[in-house]
Design a protein around this motif. Structure first.
Motif, PDB file in Angstrom:
ATOM      1  N   GLN A   1       2.036  15.657  -1.257  1.00 29.27           N
ATOM      2  CA  GLN A   1       0.945  16.584  -1.586  1.00 29.27           C
ATOM      3  C   GLN A   1       0.431  16.433  -3.012  1.00 29.27           C
ATOM      4  O   GLN A   1      -0.057  17.382  -3.619  1.00 29.27           O
ATOM      5  CB  GLN A   1       1.361  18.025  -1.290  1.00 29.27           C
ATOM      6  N   ILE A   2       0.533  15.229  -3.542  1.00 28.37           N
ATOM      7  CA  ILE A   2      -0.015  14.935  -4.875  1.00 28.37           C
ATOM      8  C   ILE A   2      -1.508  14.662  -4.762  1.00 28.37           C
ATOM      9  O   ILE A   2      -2.289  15.041  -5.622  1.00 28.37           O
ATOM     10  CB  ILE A   2       0.721  13.737  -5.519  1.00 28.37           C
ATOM     11  N   VAL A   3      -1.896  13.980  -3.696  1.00 31.90           N
ATOM     12  CA  VAL A   3      -3.307  13.722  -3.418  1.00 31.90           C
ATOM     13  C   VAL A   3      -3.639  14.250  -2.027  1.00 31.90           C
ATOM     14  O   VAL A   3      -2.751  14.445  -1.191  1.00 31.90           O
ATOM     15  CB  VAL A   3      -3.676  12.218  -3.515  1.00 31.90           C
ATOM     16  N   VAL A   4      -4.933  14.486  -1.807  1.00 35.64           N
ATOM     17  CA  VAL A   4      -5.438  14.955  -0.526  1.00 35.64           C
ATOM     18  C   VAL A   4      -6.275  13.829   0.071  1.00 35.64           C
ATOM     19  O   VAL A   4      -7.075  13.204  -0.632  1.00 35.64           O
ATOM     20  CB  VAL A   4      -6.309  16.224  -0.711  1.00 35.64           C
ATOM     21  N   GLU A   5      -6.091  13.586   1.361  1.00 32.94           N
ATOM     22  CA  GLU A   5      -6.858  12.564   2.070  1.00 32.94           C
ATOM     23  C   GLU A   5      -7.909  13.246   2.927  1.00 32.94           C
ATOM     24  O   GLU A   5      -7.618  14.193   3.650  1.00 32.94           O
ATOM     25  CB  GLU A   5      -5.930  11.736   2.959  1.00 32.94           C
ATOM     26  N   THR A   6      -9.148  12.782   2.817  1.00 32.97           N
ATOM     27  CA  THR A   6     -10.217  13.242   3.696  1.00 32.97           C
ATOM     28  C   THR A   6     -10.811  12.026   4.373  1.00 32.97           C
ATOM     29  O   THR A   6     -10.699  10.899   3.870  1.00 32.97           O
ATOM     30  CB  THR A   6     -11.318  14.010   2.931  1.00 32.97           C
ATOM     31  N   ASN A   7     -11.451  12.237   5.514  1.00 34.88           N
ATOM     32  CA  ASN A   7     -12.011  11.130   6.273  1.00 34.88           C
ATOM     33  C   ASN A   7     -13.493  11.388   6.504  1.00 34.88           C
ATOM     34  O   ASN A   7     -13.872  12.438   7.013  1.00 34.88           O
ATOM     35  CB  ASN A   7     -11.267  10.996   7.610  1.00 34.88           C
ATOM     36  N   ARG A   8     -14.299  10.405   6.101  1.00 36.87           N
ATOM     37  CA  ARG A   8     -15.739  10.465   6.339  1.00 36.87           C
ATOM     38  C   ARG A   8     -16.188   9.147   6.942  1.00 36.87           C
ATOM     39  O   ARG A   8     -15.919   8.080   6.374  1.00 36.87           O
ATOM     40  CB  ARG A   8     -16.491  10.726   5.028  1.00 36.87           C
ATOM     41  N   ASN A   9     -16.803   9.224   8.089  1.00 39.11           N
ATOM     42  CA  ASN A   9     -17.326   8.032   8.779  1.00 39.11           C
ATOM     43  C   ASN A   9     -16.256   6.976   8.996  1.00 39.11           C
ATOM     44  O   ASN A   9     -16.504   5.780   8.850  1.00 39.11           O
ATOM     45  CB  ASN A   9     -18.518   7.443   8.026  1.00 39.11           C
ATOM     46  N   GLY A  10     -15.045   7.411   9.303  1.00 37.22           N
ATOM     47  CA  GLY A  10     -13.958   6.484   9.587  1.00 37.22           C
ATOM     48  C   GLY A  10     -13.311   5.865   8.356  1.00 37.22           C
ATOM     49  O   GLY A  10     -12.504   4.956   8.468  1.00 37.22           O
TER      50      GLY A  10
END
Length: 84
Positions: free
Chosen positions: A65-74
């Motif tokens: 939980q040091i960084v957050v991952e988000t997904n946009r357009n794969g």
């Protein structure tokens, strides 16, 4: 040439040998000149190796939980987790 220089050079040569070997294992029919091997094989393999290491590090950082991952357009994007 000092001992330190010889050791460093030996380490670098061993590292490059392993990079070339990994490239050849992935591309068994490859053949190139010294310049081509340096420019294409070694640089490409180091990039591929680096990319795998970065991906592993990012996955661990997401898990911690040091960084957050988000997904946009794969495509995954990573940012600092300000809530951590």
């Amino acid at each position: 040439m000092s001992f330190t220089t010889r050791v460093t050079m030996t380490d670098e040569v061993q590292d490059i040998k392993l990079v070339i070997l990994r490239y050849l294992q992935q591309h068994p029919g490859s053949e190139d000149s010294l310049a081509g091997i340096t420019d294409w094989w070694v640089k490409r393999q180091r990039f591929d190796d680096s990319m795998m290491a970065v991906e592993t590090a990012l996955k661990r950082m997401v898990g911690e939980q040091i960084v957050v991952e988000t997904n946009r357009n794969g495509v995954s994007y990573y940012r600092f987790n300000a809530k951590a």
